[in-house]
Design a protein around this motif. Sequence first.
Motif, short mmCIF file in Angstrom:
data_model
loop_
_atom_site.label_atom_id
_atom_site.label_comp_id
_atom_site.label_asym_id
_atom_site.label_seq_id
_atom_site.Cartn_x
_atom_site.Cartn_y
_atom_site.Cartn_z
N PHE A 655 24.39 37.61 46.95
CA PHE A 655 25.66 36.59 46.60
C PHE A 655 26.89 37.01 47.17
CE2 PHE A 655 24.97 39.25 42.57
CZ PHE A 655 26.41 39.44 42.50
N MET A 656 27.75 36.18 47.53
CA MET A 656 28.94 36.59 48.04
C MET A 656 29.97 35.00 47.88
SD MET A 656 30.36 37.77 51.85
CE MET A 656 29.49 36.52 52.55
N THR A 657 31.08 35.45 47.40
CA THR A 657 32.22 34.01 47.29
C THR A 657 33.65 34.78 48.04
OG1 THR A 657 31.07 33.16 45.54
CG2 THR A 657 33.22 32.42 45.96
N PRO A 658 33.86 34.37 49.08
CA PRO A 658 35.16 34.85 49.76
C PRO A 658 35.92 33.42 49.59
CG PRO A 658 33.69 34.60 51.51
CD PRO A 658 32.69 34.22 50.36
N SER A 659 37.25 33.63 49.08
CA SER A 659 38.11 32.49 49.08
C SER A 659 39.64 32.90 49.47
CB SER A 659 37.95 32.00 47.90
OG SER A 659 38.56 33.03 46.65
N ILE A 660 40.39 31.87 49.97
CA ILE A 660 41.56 31.85 50.33
C ILE A 660 42.35 30.92 49.42
CG2 ILE A 660 43.38 31.70 51.94
CD1 ILE A 660 41.32 32.59 54.00
N THR A 661 43.53 31.33 48.80
CA THR A 661 44.31 30.37 48.13
C THR A 661 45.70 30.25 48.65
OG1 THR A 661 44.93 31.91 46.39
CG2 THR A 661 42.97 30.60 46.06
N TYR A 662 46.43 29.06 48.93
CA TYR A 662 47.70 28.89 49.32
C TYR A 662 48.62 28.13 48.29
CZ TYR A 662 51.57 27.20 52.25
OH TYR A 662 52.71 26.90 52.89
N ARG A 663 49.83 28.57 48.21
CA ARG A 663 50.90 27.77 47.53
C ARG A 663 52.25 27.85 48.03
NH1 ARG A 663 52.74 30.71 42.45
NH2 ARG A 663 54.19 31.69 44.14
N ALA A 680 56.28 30.77 50.60
CA ALA A 680 54.93 30.31 50.42
C ALA A 680 53.80 31.82 50.26
CB ALA A 680 54.33 29.77 51.69
N VAL A 681 52.94 31.70 49.77
CA VAL A 681 52.03 32.61 49.13
C VAL A 681 50.60 32.29 49.55
CG1 VAL A 681 51.03 34.29 47.13
CG2 VAL A 681 53.36 33.51 47.29
N THR A 682 49.75 33.43 50.01
CA THR A 682 48.38 33.34 50.59
C THR A 682 47.92 34.39 50.09
OG1 THR A 682 48.99 31.99 52.68
CG2 THR A 682 46.98 32.87 52.36
N LEU A 683 46.72 34.15 49.27
CA LEU A 683 45.81 35.19 48.55
C LEU A 683 44.31 35.24 49.33
CD1 LEU A 683 47.24 35.15 44.89
CD2 LEU A 683 48.17 36.53 46.72
N VAL A 684 43.78 36.21 49.45
CA VAL A 684 42.26 36.15 49.76
C VAL A 684 41.54 36.96 48.50
CG1 VAL A 684 40.82 37.30 51.42
CG2 VAL A 684 43.15 36.38 52.15
N ASN A 685 40.68 36.45 48.23
CA ASN A 685 39.74 36.93 46.95
C ASN A 685 38.28 37.19 47.33
OD1 ASN A 685 42.20 36.90 45.14
ND2 ASN A 685 41.88 34.79 45.26
N THR A 707 44.61 41.49 50.58
CA THR A 707 45.51 41.95 51.49
C THR A 707 46.85 42.64 50.81
OG1 THR A 707 46.91 39.60 51.68
CG2 THR A 707 44.96 40.04 53.13
N ASN A 708 46.90 42.68 49.60
CA ASN A 708 47.93 43.59 48.86
C ASN A 708 49.46 42.76 48.90
OD1 ASN A 708 48.78 45.31 46.77
ND2 ASN A 708 49.20 46.83 48.28
N GLU A 709 49.23 41.34 49.18
CA GLU A 709 50.68 40.74 49.37
C GLU A 709 51.46 40.84 48.21
OE1 GLU A 709 52.25 36.09 50.55
OE2 GLU A 709 50.30 36.77 50.66
N ASN A 710 52.90 41.15 48.50
CA ASN A 710 54.06 41.27 47.33
C ASN A 710 54.45 39.78 47.33
OD1 ASN A 710 53.92 43.97 47.12
ND2 ASN A 710 55.13 44.44 48.79
N TYR A 711 54.49 39.23 46.05
CA TYR A 711 55.03 37.92 45.62
C TYR A 711 55.41 38.12 44.25
CZ TYR A 711 50.58 36.72 43.61
OH TYR A 711 49.38 36.51 42.69
N LEU A 712 56.55 37.15 43.87
CA LEU A 712 56.99 37.13 42.72
C LEU A 712 56.43 36.13 41.66
CD1 LEU A 712 60.91 37.25 43.68
CD2 LEU A 712 59.46 39.01 42.70
N LEU A 713 56.14 36.63 40.43
CA LEU A 713 55.58 35.62 39.60
C LEU A 713 56.69 34.92 38.78
CD1 LEU A 713 53.13 35.15 37.54
CD2 LEU A 713 53.89 36.74 36.12
N ASP A 714 57.92 35.39 38.73
CA ASP A 714 59.13 34.78 38.14
C ASP A 714 60.22 35.31 38.32
OD1 ASP A 714 60.40 32.95 36.58
OD2 ASP A 714 59.72 33.39 34.81
N ALA A 715 61.52 34.72 38.58
CA ALA A 715 62.73 35.13 38.70
C ALA A 715 63.91 34.50 38.04
CB ALA A 715 63.22 35.18 40.31
N GLY A 716 65.01 35.19 37.75
CA GLY A 716 66.10 34.55 37.03
C GLY A 716 66.32 35.14 35.70
N ASN A 717 65.55 34.45 34.83
CA ASN A 717 65.22 34.85 33.50
C ASN A 717 66.70 35.12 32.79
OD1 ASN A 717 62.32 35.02 33.83
ND2 ASN A 717 62.82 36.94 35.10
#
Length: 743
Positions: A655-663, A680-685, A707-717
């Motif tokens: 079994f195998m499930t590769p996926s890509i998500t984009y925001r 924009a953030v693209t993740l590969v799982n 791909t170990n992409e650096n992106y932010l979960l939140d900012a400002g705070n």
Amino acid sequence: MDNAAEEGSDDNVIIVTAQKIEQRSTDVPITISAATGERLRELGVSDLDELSNYVPGLNIQEQSANNPGVVIRGITSDSGSAQQAPRVTLYYNGIDISRSRGSYQDAYDIERIEVIKGPQATLFGTAAAVGAISIVSNKPEPGFSGELSGSYGNFDAYTVAGHLNAGSDIIAGRVAFAYKRRDGYVENLAPNQDDLYAQNQLGIRGSLRYTPSDDFTTDLIFTYDRQRNSGTPFISGSLPTTAGPADPFGPAFLGGSPFFPEILGDDELGLTRDVYDANFTFSWNFADEWTLTMVNGYRNFDSNEVFDADGSVATYLEFAEDAEGDQWSHETRFSYNNGTTFRGSFGWNIFREDGSQRVPLATDEVTFLQCLFGSVAPGVPCVSADGIPAGVAIEALTNGAVTAIPYTLEFENLGKNDSYSVFADGTWIPIPELELTAGIRALIEKRRSGYRAFAPNSVLAGVPLFPVTDTAGQTFRTEDSFDAFLPRFNILYRFSDDVNGFATISKGRRSPTVDLDATSGPNGPIADFTAIDEETVWNYEVGLKGSFGPVSGSLGVYYQTYEGFQVSVVNPETGLAETQSAGSAKNFGVEAEVSIQAADWLNIFANIGYIDGGIDNSDDIADNFRDARFRLQPEVQAAGGFTVDYPINDSTRFFMTPSITYRSKIFFQIPNDPAISEDAVTLVNLRAGLSFADKQFEIAGFARNLTNENYLLDAGNTGGAFGIPTFIPAEPRFYGVQLTALF
């Protein structure tokens, strides 16, 4: 299970209960995305925030288990105030758990998760102003069975989870659990502190089902959820560390406060949270075509999170949030279904909650005044280029004449909210091709708010360091009552046995806020009450759903208009979040999902959501809100991939499930600030492996953010209100191996 459920059980259409009856998802005249427990396993999803990457129009920002942000169609629900109502209903086995600090629920031993979009007050209560998420756990079943799984991955992450089920056709029980532990993925240079975003959590659920006859079923479910996680990495974007210049993706130096651990609740950063949940439900087919359902729930949460809001080595903005709450709910529902021309339900609901949010500050007066105003020793930075905090530098500069002056204050808001509602919902089927639905919920709610504060004058400034009015030991209280009528109208037309079209109009409402704090009066502190009007939304939507042959999918288009749109903004004078009305707003969007069973062993899936929304650009809206996009709202969100389940021989499968998500780009605050945003953030799982002995044993490898992409979960705070915004890095690449055994 009804006929529709039996027909849908053999294909790739999921059976859902969004309308309080079992239906194929394609027969529900509202936009709904649903995932079974098996689908969650295929995707390697073990939490709601991970699932949201695969659901168009859904974004869940889990800043911590104590502070999740749930976003449906770009509208966020994340307020921690006990005085403010949520916008999104989270349901756990039929019980409303929407209060932000008590809503996080680990996703283990799950039957399915339904994401119902658009206002759903008639079906899911008043908190479903923009939608609802319904989590349904696996129930006990006859026979003996069990599962045990374990995984190990980078950051010394390991999990142990499973369930044990035993029983007969009359009575059965089930126990399920999940334990997750992981080192922090953000290095913390501070001594005596753990690395940040470490995980240590446990969930246990016990379920009992009693079915004395085919006409009567009762379920009793107890759940315990516990977190002992390390601190949230609020990393300053401007103040350096001993390792070099400020870097949101580098190491942090968050030492917290050496003062008043008894006030903050701990001398280490992190979250201590316990949630207890009890659920008692029964369903009784007491007559031909009639069913009585009662759902009763109790939930208690107690959490304390210690955090470093300035994001630096300086003893400046050291806070905690101590939140507690009790929730009680009861619903009685009578349902009628003659199977051909009419089905409907009516009933009543009672929901009560009693909660509080206490926020203490522990700081050093010298550091605070120097970092904020530079008034103690002109020219000394809050944190020097080599990572020396102002308090230490000033003590050295003055040869010890000026040392730290510990200071603390705290404030607390309280909320007691009661909601009483009656509802009715009916579907008329004049011809087999057409269903007409109308429903309404009428409600009366009583909202009681309280406020107290301890805010002594500082030694150096002679006034409280925060513009918070000390209530002199008093707790101020006020209350108000409200009523509302929330309707929905739906049309479902069957173009064929395989394709349905639908249209819906529904109204949602976020309750008014009875906002209470304190101010100075001529003879001492007095209550300061601000009434914030209700937020209302009208949702207009049309769509198509179909399942024919190997292809199933849906397409929906919606338009929403808001009045009294409530926004949470940080007051630059106090540094505290507060609710304001931004006026009118609009939202337009398109969502599409498709699944193709290309072969017995191959399924291809894809989805996309487009949103064009924000606060209106009109003269009666404040300049700082005008034309702003909603917080955490991407313009485009998409996901795609495929699942392979291929037989190698009679007992072994690959079994195998590769996926890509984009925001696409999102803003973290209103008003929008490009510096407080994420591109924009693209993740590969990926999840892949082998199963043996007819799926009794399984070994799988998994990777998230491959791909170990650096992106932010939140900012400002909170730091943003003091000119030093902080940034929270999202998860890096996680990978590991998992072993599972069924028995």
